[in-house]
Structure formats: structure tokens, C-alpha cells
Motif scaffolding. Sequence first.
Motif, short mmCIF file in Angstrom:
data_model
loop_
_atom_site.label_atom_id
_atom_site.label_comp_id
_atom_site.label_asym_id
_atom_site.label_seq_id
_atom_site.Cartn_x
_atom_site.Cartn_y
_atom_site.Cartn_z
N LYS A 111 1.03 -1.20 -0.13
CA LYS A 111 0.07 -0.19 -0.06
C LYS A 111 0.94 1.28 0.08
N LYS A 112 1.93 1.22 0.97
CA LYS A 112 2.87 2.42 0.68
C LYS A 112 3.28 2.48 -0.41
N TYR A 113 3.91 1.50 -1.28
CA TYR A 113 4.61 1.50 -2.43
C TYR A 113 3.65 2.14 -3.26
N ASP A 114 2.43 1.77 -3.48
CA ASP A 114 1.48 2.41 -4.45
C ASP A 114 1.33 3.66 -4.08
N ARG A 115 1.30 4.29 -2.69
CA ARG A 115 0.73 5.72 -2.51
C ARG A 115 2.07 6.45 -3.13
N ILE A 116 3.29 6.12 -2.47
CA ILE A 116 4.63 6.85 -3.21
C ILE A 116 4.73 6.80 -4.53
N LYS A 117 4.37 5.68 -5.28
CA LYS A 117 4.93 5.65 -6.73
C LYS A 117 3.80 6.73 -7.38
#
Length: 297
Positions: A111-117
Amino acid sequence: MQKYIYYSVMLFTLLLFFSCSKNNEQTFYSSGTLEATEIVVGSQANGELLAVDVEEGDAVTVGQVIALVDTEKLVLQEQQLEAGLLELSLNRVNAKRSVALAKENLENVQKKYDRIKALLNEGSTTQQNFDDIETALKSVQTQYDNAKTSLNVLSAKESQLEAQKALIKSQLKDCVITSPIDGVVLEKYIDAGELIRMGSNIVNIADIRKMWIKFYITEADFGQVKIGNSARFVSGIEPPKEFTGKITWISPKAEFTPKNVQTREARADLVYAVKLMIDNPDGVLKIGMPGDVYLEK
């Protein structure tokens, strides 16, 4: 008058002779000795023979316990496997927890990865932040994969231990030696207290409910003898007794008369082996009993 009586006696004698000859042509016989199906019961286990529960001449039934082999070492191995399975079961509980935790971490980092991307695409974060979360995602993914692999290894180990347990149970079963048929113990080869190996003979059992006799017919009689035909067996002991049997087998291949035939000339003849099966519910007939077989022509 005396001449008339003489010719009358001669005529009667000739009629009796031809009458007997005709009756003899109606049947023919062959001699032999009775046999029975014999099974040598052996051990499928190694160890000390704790007991042999039968003696020669005893009647036995299918499934009856004949002998027991020591099972102490096998029982200890079975207990060891049970302990190993219990330990493995506890390890599986921990492994499942590890998988669940690794999966939860992976979902959070994803989820963090998707948000930062998404922020990076908008220009709202730095490339360094994205690289860091990408590395973190790969790390938790590896942790999750490793946790699942560990659980699968435990599952494989459990299957291995279960197979070993089944093998031990089979070996324990082999230590209880039972009779494969209803019959009579003809011979006992070993006593309690002796060490035996797999394949060692314990007893010889014969099924005497059905006896059979093998006899031989010539090629001239081959066409007149058929499977399913009835025949008479007359025992060769006093007083002789008669039994009715059924032909169950005729050899498809000719052979020379067996060597136990007395004359060389007879042994040179080609004959066919025939098996006559005779019911023996009362146990009157015995193995090795001689007798004659009479077949209707």
C-alpha cells in the motif's frame, strides 16, 4: 449228457468273459496318490520368535494367529515417530503464524509503495523515497516467500514421517503371523525363542478339505476326458472307499510318462496329465493315500 453239460459250461464261460470284457471297456482307470494344496507360511519380520501357537496335526482357520515375533524395537520406533509428528505439528503452528505476519507486512508495504509511486508520478515526492519503498517491498516479499517455503518444508516432512509411521505399522502387523487358509499343520519348522529372519519358514499348512490326484491318460483317451467330467476315486487301503470327484485340469501338453512308472517301455509313452479334485469334508482322505481313478468312457 455229459457232453451237453460240458458245452453248456463252456458257453456260459464265454458269455461271462465277453460280458466282463464289455464292462471293462466302459471304464478305464489310472493309479496315483492323493495330494493337497500346501502352503509354507514364512516370516515377513526379523527378530526373536516369542511364540508358536500351533503343533503338527493342529487344525487352523484363516486368520488364526500362528506365531508372534518380538515387536519391542518397532514399538519404540513408532513412539519416536509419534513424538516427531507432535513436534512438527507445533512447528507448523509457528510457521503458519510467520506466513500470516509476513503476508500482513507485505500488504502494508504494498500500500505504501502504491501511494509513493502515485506521488512520484505527480512530482510530490523524491526518487529516493520511491527507491527506498521499492527496496522495502522486495524485502517483505522475500520474507513472505521464505515463510511459505518453510511451511511447505514442514508439510513435506510431515508426509515423510507419516509414511515411516505407516511402514512401522505394516512391520508390526507382519510380526503377527496368521494362517492364510483353513487347513492342518503338516510340519513345524521352528520353536519359540529362536531368532528368525524375513523369509524363514515357520509351518507348512495343507488344505485337506479338497484333495486331488494327478493321473495320466494316453492320447487315445484324450478326446474322451473333459474338464468338468465326474470320475470315481477308490482308495487303495482296506477297506476301500469310493468317492466322486470332478476333473478340473487337463494338461495341454503331452509329456513322457513319469519316471516312477516301472517299465522303460511305459515311460517312453506320451501321456497327458489330468487332475481330479475330490471333496474331503470329513477328513477321511489323507495326503499320500494311494488309489485308483475310474472314468466312464
